[in-house]
Write an enzyme that holds these catalytic residues in place. Structure first.
Site, PDB file in Angstrom:
ATOM      1  N   THR A 289     -63.995  54.190  29.988  1.00  0.00           N
ATOM      2  CA  THR A 289     -63.492  55.191  31.090  1.00  0.00           C
ATOM      3  C   THR A 289     -63.945  55.046  32.479  1.00  0.00           C
ATOM      4  O   THR A 289     -63.399  55.248  33.419  1.00  0.00           O
ATOM      5  CB  THR A 289     -63.950  56.740  30.657  1.00  0.00           C
ATOM      6  OG1 THR A 289     -63.560  57.049  29.272  1.00  0.00           O
ATOM      7  CG2 THR A 289     -63.219  57.648  31.362  1.00  0.00           C
TER       8      THR A 289
ATOM      9  N   PHE B 174     -57.477  50.426  26.840  1.00  0.00           N
ATOM     10  CA  PHE B 174     -56.400  51.369  26.893  1.00  0.00           C
ATOM     11  C   PHE B 174     -56.745  52.795  27.848  1.00  0.00           C
ATOM     12  O   PHE B 174     -55.780  53.392  28.212  1.00  0.00           O
ATOM     13  CB  PHE B 174     -56.277  52.182  25.428  1.00  0.00           C
ATOM     14  CG  PHE B 174     -56.826  53.307  25.582  1.00  0.00           C
ATOM     15  CD1 PHE B 174     -58.092  53.537  25.187  1.00  0.00           C
ATOM     16  CD2 PHE B 174     -56.281  54.588  25.326  1.00  0.00           C
ATOM     17  CE1 PHE B 174     -58.828  54.682  24.560  1.00  0.00           C
ATOM     18  CE2 PHE B 174     -56.904  55.786  25.087  1.00  0.00           C
ATOM     19  CZ  PHE B 174     -58.026  55.915  24.735  1.00  0.00           C
ATOM     20  N   LYS B 175     -57.857  52.712  28.290  1.00  0.00           N
ATOM     21  CA  LYS B 175     -58.059  53.995  29.412  1.00  0.00           C
ATOM     22  C   LYS B 175     -57.284  53.880  30.817  1.00  0.00           C
ATOM     23  O   LYS B 175     -56.820  54.818  31.217  1.00  0.00           O
ATOM     24  CB  LYS B 175     -59.528  54.060  29.953  1.00  0.00           C
ATOM     25  CG  LYS B 175     -60.509  54.048  28.775  1.00  0.00           C
ATOM     26  CD  LYS B 175     -60.581  55.509  28.009  1.00  0.00           C
ATOM     27  CE  LYS B 175     -61.739  55.879  27.288  1.00  0.00           C
ATOM     28  NZ  LYS B 175     -61.890  54.812  26.047  1.00  0.00           N
ATOM     29  N   ASP B 176     -56.918  52.671  30.947  1.00  0.00           N
ATOM     30  CA  ASP B 176     -55.973  52.455  32.287  1.00  0.00           C
ATOM     31  C   ASP B 176     -54.601  53.037  31.909  1.00  0.00           C
ATOM     32  O   ASP B 176     -54.024  53.417  32.851  1.00  0.00           O
ATOM     33  CB  ASP B 176     -55.559  50.937  32.400  1.00  0.00           C
ATOM     34  CG  ASP B 176     -56.674  49.992  32.822  1.00  0.00           C
ATOM     35  OD1 ASP B 176     -57.632  50.689  33.511  1.00  0.00           O
ATOM     36  OD2 ASP B 176     -57.132  48.821  32.369  1.00  0.00           O
TER      37      ASP B 176
ATOM     38  N   LEU C 171     -55.694  56.237  33.201  1.00  0.00           N
ATOM     39  CA  LEU C 171     -56.298  56.610  34.623  1.00  0.00           C
ATOM     40  C   LEU C 171     -55.476  55.622  35.625  1.00  0.00           C
ATOM     41  O   LEU C 171     -56.072  55.923  36.978  1.00  0.00           O
ATOM     42  CB  LEU C 171     -57.755  55.876  34.323  1.00  0.00           C
ATOM     43  CG  LEU C 171     -58.533  57.094  33.718  1.00  0.00           C
ATOM     44  CD1 LEU C 171     -59.890  56.438  33.085  1.00  0.00           C
ATOM     45  CD2 LEU C 171     -58.858  58.113  34.755  1.00  0.00           C
TER      46      LEU C 171
END
Ligand SMILES: *Cc1c(COP(=O)(O)O)cnc(C)c1O
Length: 492
Positions: free
Chosen positions: A145, A110-112, A115
């Site tokens: 991350t 989910f960091k995408d 980011l």
């Protein structure tokens, strides 16, 4: 709109907050007031695709940014690198349980969602604030991350990025994803210690005025891509609102009906973004904060005491192996309404490793958040059960949340429709997932990707294929005391 520091009420605009990352006094930036959305606004958002929803929602917080600018950012951040045209689709499991799948981006976690957007927000913010130096992004990562930030910033002009991860503290797949990263402006190093050591090291570098001065003379300044940066949090608000719209569009809820969100939590960034969505007016009943055996947040929400003096567990959900949840500071500030009170808690955390919030604050916290935790054994059992009963495959982090939801429902009887926030592709943690569905996991993690695909009949995501054949570019391991030196050499 202005942003305040949680510790001293220092103010800056949105571009300033994003460019700085951390406030000069060590606090985090929070919006001066939270913009609101009505049910009518929500109805309009229902008719839009993910990108347009992102433009509308983020625009409410970014007055200094033109909407044409945000449209361009959204088009490139949520473009073809996402494996699903819906970007963040919602999948239903049964009549009152759905999964918000946030892992179709280039690193399969989910960091995408944030980011892929942050480099656009940050480089534009630097221009708007008249910054002429180049920026070096420093990241401490518990696994996901780091790769997502590397992927977002690789070869972005005027930037460099250096990532520190805990040696032995990330999965095989996560490590390989990072150490094989391409790009002329990237650096990766392991740190002898756990995630909190890496994060503390990075925070100390940010606080080192002499070092900042030296780097500045050479034309560099440091910024953060960790979820302490407002530019990380803001894109995450979007998918909570988007998920609600999707549930309405699918006829699973009616407009205005309240739902619960269950969030697998580490640094408290994801769930906090949901809480902001609720403050804006999204009809949410409760947030359920799900932890693994590192259950410092479970204890905090139950008792009001945050105590990081406890054993650190390396678990099957490593992205949640965190004892200091940085983003909690934003919530404490907003719930208490007091910078000195927040500063006091944070000082106690630094000096004694613990703090206890006031009874008034605890009451406000418990009015919106429920909590629970789940160990590795129950996590794997949940993966196996959901696969057997529903043919739905969860990763370990998502499974922690799912099990905590079952516990929450059993304990409270609350049958409000719930959306489980699904934070990673099951292929990212394939050894645990394979074992959980009855497979044999006696090979290194990366080789298990194909095996999991054969066992389940689900194709592996393209970004994870062939990982073990890529060139390893970064092999260094540093002591935590040597992190500043590593950064100075990287920028030499
Ligand atoms: C980062 C991460 C989490 C925890 O999110 P926070 O914002 O740190 O609470 C959960 N699951 C996965 C897969 C992650 O990468």
């Amino acid at each position: 709109m202005n942003y305040f520091s949680t510790r001293s009420l220092q103010k800056t605009g949105a571009a300033g907050a994003i460019a700085k990352g951390l406030a000069p006094d060590g606090g985090l930036f929070v919006p001066e007031q939270i913009p609101s959305i009505s049910l009518d606004d929500l109805r309009q958002l229902c008719a839009l695709d993910y990108r347009s929803r992102a433009v509308k929602i983020m625009g409410l917080y970014l007055e200094e940014f033109a909407s044409a600018e945000l449209e361009q950012f959204a088009a490139s951040a949520y473009g073809a690198q996402f494996d699903d045209p819906a970007v963040a689709p919602v999948k239903s499991l049964n009549e009152n349980t759905s999964f918000l799948e946030l892992w179709y981006g280039p690193t399969c976690a989910f960091k995408d969602m944030a980011l892929q957007m942050l480099p656009h927000l940050l480089t534009a913010s630097l221009k708007k604030t008249g910054e002429t130096r180049q920026v070096c992004i420093l990241v401490a990562t518990s696994g996901d991350t780091g790769k997502a930030a590397l992927q977002g910033f690789a070869d972005v002009p005027g930037t460099k990025i250096m990532v520190f991860y805990p040696h032995g503290g990330v999965s095989d797949v996560q490590r390989l994803q990072m150490v094989t990263q391409q790009g002329q402006n990237v650096g990766v190093s392991a740190v002898n210690g756990n995630f909190d050591d890496a994060q503390t090291g990075v925070k100390q570098i940010f606080g080192d005025a002499a070092m900042a001065e030296r780097l500045s003379e050479r034309g560099w300044f440091l910024s953060s891509a960790n979820s302490i940066n407002w530019g990380r949090l803001l894109p995450q608000i979007v998918y909570y609102i988007s998920a609600y719209c999707d549930e309405v569009n699918a006829g699973r809820i009616t407009m205005g009906e309240k739902i619960n969100f269950v969030v697998p939590t580490g640094n408290f960034g994801n769930i906090l973004a949901g809480w902001y969505a609720k403050q804006m007016g999204l009809p949410v009943n409760r947030f359920v904060c799900a932890s693994n055996e590192n259950n410092v947040l479970t204890e905090f929400i139950r008792t009001g005491t945050y105590n990081k003096n406890r054993p650190f567990h390396v678990t099957a959900s490593p992205s949640m192996d965190i004892l200091v949840s940085s983003n909690l500071e934003r919530l404490l500030f907003t719930l208490s309404g007091s910078a000195p009170e927040t500063d006091g808690y944070m000082r106690a955390l630094r000096e004694q490793g613990q703090y206890t919030v006031s009874a008034a604050l605890l009451e406000k916290l418990q009015a919106e958040f429920s909590c629970g935790f789940c160990d590795d054994e129950r996590t794997r059992a949940a993966i196996g059960r959901v696969w057997a009963e529903h043919h739905y495959l969860m990763d370990t982090h998502t499974a922690v949340a799912y099990q905590v939801l079952e516990d929450y429902r059993a304990e409270t009887g609350d049958q409000t429709p719930a959306v489980v926030v699904s934070t990673a592709s099951p292929f990212k943690f394939c050894d645990h997932v394979l074992r959980a569905v009855g497979g044999n996991a006696d090979a290194p993690g990366v080789q298990l990707i194909d095996r999991l695909s054969e066992t389940t009949g689900i194709p592996a995501p393209a970004p994870l294929a062939g990982l073990d054949q890529r060139e390893v570019r970064f092999g260094s391991v540093v002591e935590k005391e040597a992190m500043p030196q590593a950064v100075e050499s990287f920028l030499a």
